[in-house]
Motif scaffolding. Structure first.
Motif, PDB file in Angstrom:
ATOM      1  N   UNK A   1      35.523  99.305  16.621  1.00 13.19           N
ATOM      2  CA  UNK A   1      36.475  98.598  16.875  1.00 13.19           C
ATOM      3  C   UNK A   1      36.896  97.408  15.857  1.00 13.19           C
ATOM      4  N   UNK A   2      37.670  96.646  15.671  1.00 12.43           N
ATOM      5  CA  UNK A   2      38.084  95.711  14.469  1.00 12.43           C
ATOM      6  C   UNK A   2      38.591  94.449  15.283  1.00 12.43           C
ATOM      7  N   UNK A   3      38.068  93.197  14.583  1.00 10.84           N
ATOM      8  CA  UNK A   3      38.637  92.081  14.821  1.00 10.84           C
ATOM      9  C   UNK A   3      38.583  91.065  13.959  1.00 10.84           C
ATOM     10  N   UNK A   4      38.368  89.610  14.079  1.00 11.15           N
ATOM     11  CA  UNK A   4      38.734  88.835  12.967  1.00 11.15           C
ATOM     12  C   UNK A   4      37.667  88.873  11.997  1.00 11.15           C
ATOM     13  N   UNK A   5      36.398  89.590  12.423  1.00 11.26           N
ATOM     14  CA  UNK A   5      35.336  89.830  11.331  1.00 11.26           C
ATOM     15  C   UNK A   5      35.618  90.696  10.464  1.00 11.26           C
ATOM     16  N   UNK A   6      36.582  91.635  10.489  1.00 12.27           N
ATOM     17  CA  UNK A   6      36.953  92.782   9.706  1.00 12.27           C
ATOM     18  C   UNK A   6      37.215  93.984  10.259  1.00 12.27           C
ATOM     19  N   UNK A   7      37.308  95.003   9.423  1.00 10.54           N
ATOM     20  CA  UNK A   7      37.652  96.280   9.879  1.00 10.54           C
ATOM     21  C   UNK A   7      36.269  97.344   9.332  1.00 10.54           C
ATOM     22  N   UNK A   8      35.553  97.544  10.242  1.00 15.66           N
ATOM     23  CA  UNK A   8      34.680  98.341   9.563  1.00 15.66           C
ATOM     24  C   UNK A   8      34.857  99.819   9.155  1.00 15.66           C
ATOM     25  N   UNK A   9      35.848 100.426   9.873  1.00 20.82           N
ATOM     26  CA  UNK A   9      36.518 101.731   9.551  1.00 20.82           C
ATOM     27  C   UNK A   9      36.874 101.618   8.174  1.00 20.82           C
ATOM     28  N   UNK A  10      37.593 100.711   7.812  1.00 21.10           N
ATOM     29  CA  UNK A  10      37.967 100.558   6.239  1.00 21.10           C
ATOM     30  C   UNK A  10      36.788 100.479   5.309  1.00 21.10           C
ATOM     31  N   UNK A  11      35.819  99.543   5.908  1.00 21.55           N
ATOM     32  CA  UNK A  11      34.527  99.577   4.957  1.00 21.55           C
ATOM     33  C   UNK A  11      34.094 101.001   4.801  1.00 21.55           C
ATOM     34  N   UNK A  12      34.006 101.883   5.748  1.00 20.63           N
ATOM     35  CA  UNK A  12      33.565 103.091   5.781  1.00 20.63           C
ATOM     36  C   UNK A  12      34.130 103.886   4.852  1.00 20.63           C
ATOM     37  N   UNK A  13      35.494 103.812   4.228  1.00 15.17           N
ATOM     38  CA  UNK A  13      36.235 104.617   3.404  1.00 15.17           C
ATOM     39  C   UNK A  13      35.428 104.835   2.214  1.00 15.17           C
ATOM     40  N   UNK A  14      34.758 103.781   1.862  1.00 13.94           N
ATOM     41  CA  UNK A  14      34.084 103.844   0.255  1.00 13.94           C
ATOM     42  C   UNK A  14      32.748 104.654   0.601  1.00 13.94           C
ATOM     43  N   UNK A  15      32.192 104.582   1.592  1.00 16.33           N
ATOM     44  CA  UNK A  15      30.901 105.152   2.006  1.00 16.33           C
ATOM     45  C   UNK A  15      31.040 106.875   2.127  1.00 16.33           C
ATOM     46  N   UNK A  16      32.220 107.061   2.789  1.00 10.40           N
ATOM     47  CA  UNK A  16      32.246 108.446   3.063  1.00 10.40           C
ATOM     48  C   UNK A  16      33.289 109.130   2.343  1.00 10.40           C
ATOM     49  N   UNK A  17      33.396 108.707   1.191  1.00 11.55           N
ATOM     50  CA  UNK A  17      34.274 109.358  -0.013  1.00 11.55           C
ATOM     51  C   UNK A  17      33.256 109.651  -1.230  1.00 11.55           C
ATOM     52  N   UNK A  18      33.101 111.264  -1.212  1.00  9.29           N
ATOM     53  CA  UNK A  18      32.313 111.789  -2.362  1.00  9.29           C
ATOM     54  C   UNK A  18      32.689 111.349  -3.907  1.00  9.29           C
ATOM     55  N   UNK A  19      33.892 110.994  -3.804  1.00 12.12           N
ATOM     56  CA  UNK A  19      34.402 110.416  -5.252  1.00 12.12           C
ATOM     57  C   UNK A  19      33.968 109.114  -5.631  1.00 12.12           C
ATOM     58  N   UNK A  20      33.905 108.269  -4.429  1.00 12.98           N
ATOM     59  CA  UNK A  20      33.694 106.736  -4.738  1.00 12.98           C
ATOM     60  C   UNK A  20      32.112 106.428  -4.394  1.00 12.98           C
ATOM     61  N   UNK A  21      31.461 107.079  -3.459  1.00 11.69           N
ATOM     62  CA  UNK A  21      30.310 106.544  -3.131  1.00 11.69           C
ATOM     63  C   UNK A  21      29.168 106.805  -3.975  1.00 11.69           C
ATOM     64  N   UNK A  22      29.322 107.195  -5.093  1.00 12.72           N
ATOM     65  CA  UNK A  22      28.169 107.467  -6.324  1.00 12.72           C
ATOM     66  C   UNK A  22      28.234 105.802  -6.726  1.00 12.72           C
ATOM     67  N   UNK A  23      29.092 105.088  -6.597  1.00 11.12           N
ATOM     68  CA  UNK A  23      28.853 103.535  -6.998  1.00 11.12           C
ATOM     69  C   UNK A  23      29.069 102.740  -5.827  1.00 11.12           C
ATOM     70  N   UNK A  24      28.503 102.828  -4.692  1.00 13.55           N
ATOM     71  CA  UNK A  24      28.649 101.980  -3.452  1.00 13.55           C
ATOM     72  C   UNK A  24      28.143 100.751  -3.782  1.00 13.55           C
ATOM     73  N   UNK A  25      28.799  99.699  -3.631  1.00 11.84           N
ATOM     74  CA  UNK A  25      28.523  98.398  -3.906  1.00 11.84           C
ATOM     75  C   UNK A  25      28.295  97.671  -2.480  1.00 11.84           C
ATOM     76  N   UNK A  26      26.941  97.137  -2.109  1.00 17.31           N
ATOM     77  CA  UNK A  26      27.039  96.306  -1.133  1.00 17.31           C
ATOM     78  C   UNK A  26      26.905  94.876  -1.377  1.00 17.31           C
ATOM     79  N   UNK A  27      27.683  94.163  -0.557  1.00 22.76           N
ATOM     80  CA  UNK A  27      27.903  92.854  -0.864  1.00 22.76           C
ATOM     81  C   UNK A  27      26.624  91.912  -1.188  1.00 22.76           C
TER      82      UNK A  27
END
Length: 806
Positions: free
Chosen positions: A426-452
């Motif tokens: 789910x999502x609330x004022x602390x952010x949207x975890x589903x949107x954060x997973x977009x980078x993790x679960x994209x083979x074209x992007x997750x080669x450079x996954x950057x953790x805050x």
């Protein structure tokens, strides 16, 4: 000048002998020693040729160069261990015309090529001068040619002999020396040698420059080391030990051993420099230490090696799970492609199905079949984006996200990472975890996954992500688009019997300490257990009931009140009580206004009954049963269709002026939604208003439009399996869902009768019984009556006055 002769041949590895060259050779191979002994019996003349590949221990004729050197054996010394040391002197070039024998030694027919002495031309003199000048430069740079040797070499006047002697003093590879040996023309030989000398001079110049640069860096490092050692010595004399320096040195050693990417190494060294300047008790120092510990513990380059054995992987998957052919096929495809393309990026699989069908345990089997580490992360109830991306280091107690934490737990970069219950986020004022997973679960992007928290990219492209979900409805479309969805529907009764027999019963008997000889459960008893005590898509409740039986029998075994035998239905009832469910869950007799529908929920396919009762009123529609907005709209569409086509359906055209309808879906505490109950509601309304009963052995699903068209729905396999479990014999499906029948097990397809419809008239023709067959139902149930004004029932004029739906 040339002459032919037969000579023994000595193959050389990694060395080439020129004419006029005197050299010691160590010989240990049997054929080589036999060739030398043969030469010693004759005139001590032997042909020396080089091997094309030094790794070959037993060369054939194809592995040897055909141009070699005819040499004379000057001295022979036998060494301990059965080897020889031979002193040879090159005489002339020799060209192999024919190999006469290979065993016990090589014997060849050779054309011996002797060089005639002739006056040098002006061009040859120029080439010789250039060559000697280049050789002098080479001697100065290499420092391998002594001054005395240089003078002796340059004193040779004959150009061919001079070229061969110079070539023998150069540090060249065998193929380059072979080019010189094969050059029979003097001018060509000098040109080739001059070119090789110039190349070697360039290489040595480059080595010298690199050496100077490295020496400067080493001098600087040695100076820093010397100064640090002095500081340590001074501090030791003073009894003052600098803890910050010691700690920084320890971290630098860890950085050197970690083999991090260059970017990460620079970041770590920068943080170490900051740490050196901070007071030991500083709060920020603790933050930096924690950060460095995280950086240095992550597996930046560590991976496990996949088991690329399709037969073994398939065996493991079949050993752990029964059925689930699509998932197993996909894993074997990945392994096959992995073998052909080792650097392939890992897929993102999403296993969708009801609870208890083995999604999570299947992910563990995938890891076991690949011989990879397994990590599980539950996303149920996750609503903070920082759980995925991590917290920035500005916050107290900041940590990396759970993705990086899972990678650290695995200890490898190519683990199998299970993201469980992705549809429960789910999502609330602390952010949207589903949107954060977009980078993790994209083979074209997750080669450079950057953790805050880390602030440096981490490569997730080799991590095999497996996701599980009960339904796709709550997963955002952009996230769903990045996954490869594999549906795992509910099991048939036959599959449940096999799963229980192969896995559940042995597992529970072992868990409860019940030995194999205490009791057995045959397939018939397991089928009764499934039909009478469970009603589910998966096997989780079935496993609980088997565990319950094991517990009851374990008590009797301990009390010595049990004799080993095959379990009977009576034993099951004594252990579990009376059957909770009945196989015939469908209606036992035709009813008016009650239609069996099929629905697809989070727990798989279910059968639900939609009831419609007409009441005196003014055309109002009442809906109960905790229905969702989409289902309410389907009811409104069905109501409008019934009003528009009342005459064609055999209903009074103005019935809505004096009749209300109450639609109820039982189990009112359970939320229900979706468009697939449209034709079911329309059929129930038509049945109640026309007083025509609905077949008891029939179930249906499909969306309805205002014009009476039947639109396709989803979850066909799950709905058909639910109908099969409930004892339904006839299933009505939309025409456009005919293609989905491939997913339904063949055994179930044979047991059910399917009708594919595209219009509601077809549905009513198949579902509603004629009025003549409905009279008995009408007499037994007076509630299903179309009311006239002031609550007066409308008379039924008989079946002949009502049009039959076609």
């Amino acid at each position: 000048m040339s002459k032919e002769r037969e000579l023994p041949l000595l193959p050389l590895r990694g060395i080439l002998v020129f004419p006029y060259m005197v050299i010691h050779l160590d010989v240990g191979r049997e054929r080589s020693m036999a060739a030398i002994e043969e030469a010693m019996l004759g005139d001590r003349i032997i042909l020396l040729t080089s091997q094309k590949e030094t790794e070959i221990d037993s060369p054939t004729t194809a592995d040897l160069y055909t141009m070699g050197t005819v040499a004379e054996i000057k001295q022979l010394l036998k060494l301990p261990g059965g080897t020889m040391r031979v002193l040879v002197e090159g005489i002339d070039r020799g060209h192999v015309l024919e190999f006469l024998q290979e065993e016990p030694y090589f014997k060849v027919r050779v054309e011996e090529l002797s060089e005639k002495k002739k006056p040098m031309s002006a061009e040859t003199q120029t080439l010789v001068r250039g060559m000697t000048h280049q050789f002098e430069e080479y001697a100065k740079l290499s420092k391998r040619v002594p001054v005395e040797t240089l003078g002796t070499v340059l004193a040779v006047e004959e150009p061919g002999q001079l070229t061969d002697i110079i070539a023998s003093h150069l540090n060249l590879k065998v193929p380059d020396k072979q080019l010189i040996l094969e050059a029979l023309e003097i001018d060509e030989r000098i040109e080739r040698l001059t070119e090789l000398i110039m190349r070697e001079i360039e290489i040595m110049e480059l080595e010298r420059r690199i050496g100077l640069r490295v020496r400067k860096q080493m001098d600087k490092a040695q100076k820093e080391y010397y100064l640090r050692e002095q500081i340590k010595a001074i501090q030791k004399e003073l009894g003052d030990k600098d803890e910050r320096q010691v700690e920084a040195d320890e971290y630098r050693e860890k950085v050197a051993k970690a083999k991090c990417p260059k970017e990460v190494e620079q970041k770590a060294l920068k943080e170490i420099e900051r740490l050196e300047k901070m007071p030991p008790s500083s709060a920020e120092g603790t933050v930096v230490r924690t950060y460095l510990d995280w950086l240095l513990v992550l597996p930046w380059n560590k991976t496990t090696r996949d088991k690329i054995d399709l037969a073994k992987a398939e065996g493991i998957l079949n050993e752990d799970h029964y059925g689930l052919e699509k998932v197993k096929e996909r894993i074997l495809e990945f392994l096959a492609i992995r073998k052909l393309t080792p650097k392939m990026k890992s897929p993102i699989l999403c296993l969708v199905g009801p609870p208890g069908v083995g999604k999570t345990s299947l992910a563990k089997s995938i890891a076991r079949s690949l011989d990879r580490k397994f990590v599980r992360m539950s996303l149920g109830g996750l609503r903070d984006e920082a759980e995925i991306r991590g917290h920035r280091r500005t916050y107290i107690g900041a940590l990396p996200g759970r993705i990086i934490q899972g990678i650290r737990t695995a200890g490898t970069r190519n683990s199998v990472f299970l993201l469980d219950e992705i549809d429960k986020m789910s999502s609330d004022f602390r952010g949207d975890p589903a949107s954060a997973l977009l980078e993790v679960l994209d083979p074209e992007q997750n080669a450079n996954f950057t953790d805050h928290y880390l602030e440096v990219p981490f490569d997730l492209s080799q991590t095999f992500f497996v996701l599980t979900a009960n339904t796709l409805d709550t997963i955002p479309r952009p996230l769903l688009d990045r996954m490869e969805v594999i549906s795992i529907s509910g099991y048939t009764e036959d599959e449940k019997v096999n799963i229980a027999k192969r896995y559940l019963v042995p597992k529970q008997m072992k868990t409860h300490g019940v030995k194999d000889e205490v009791f057995t459960m045959d397939e018939e008893i397991l089928l009764k257990l499934i039909q009478n005590y469970t009603r589910e898509s998966g096997v989780r409740n079935l496993e609980r009931q088997i565990a319950n039986v094991c517990r009851k029998i374990a008590v009797r075994v301990v009390k010595e009140d049990w004799e080993s035998h095959a379990l009977t239905l009576e034993d099951i009832e004594n252990a579990l009580g009376a059957p909770r469910y009945h196989f015939q869950a469908a209606a036992k007799a035709p009813e008016i206004g009650a239609v069996t529908g099929l629905a697809f929920t989070e727990v798989g396919g279910v059968v639900l009954t939609i009831e419609v009762t007409p009441l005196p009123g003014k055309g109002n529609l009442t809906l109960t049963g905790k229905l969702g907005d989409v289902m309410k709209e389907s009811a409104q569409a069905a109501w409008t269709f019934i009003r528009a086509y009342a005459l064609e359906l055999g209903i009074e055209q103005d019935f809505y002026e004096h009749t209300d309808l109450h639609i109820h879906v039982p189990e009112g505490a359970v939320p229900k939604d979706g468009p697939s109950a449209g034709i079911t509601m329309a059929t129930a309304m038509a049945s109640a208003l026309s007083k025509r009963a609905v077949r008891a052995d029939l179930a249906m699903t499909g969306e309805i439009t205002l014009r009476g068209n039947v639109l396709p729905i989803g979850g066909v396999k799950e709905k058909v399996l639910a109908a099969h479990r409930a004892g339904i014999k006839v299933v009505l499906l939309p025409e456009e869902n005919r293609k989905d029948m491939e997913e339904v097990p063949e055994k179930v397809r044979k047991l059910l009768e399917f009708h594919f419809v595209s219009r509601i008239e077809e549905v009513l023709k198949l579902a509603l019984l004629p009025l003549a067959q409905s009279d008995e139902v009408n007499n037994n149930d007076s509630r299903h009556t179309v009311y006239g004004g002031k609550g007066v029932p409308v008379n039924d004029n008989g079946a002949g006055e009502r049009p039959v739906v076609s």
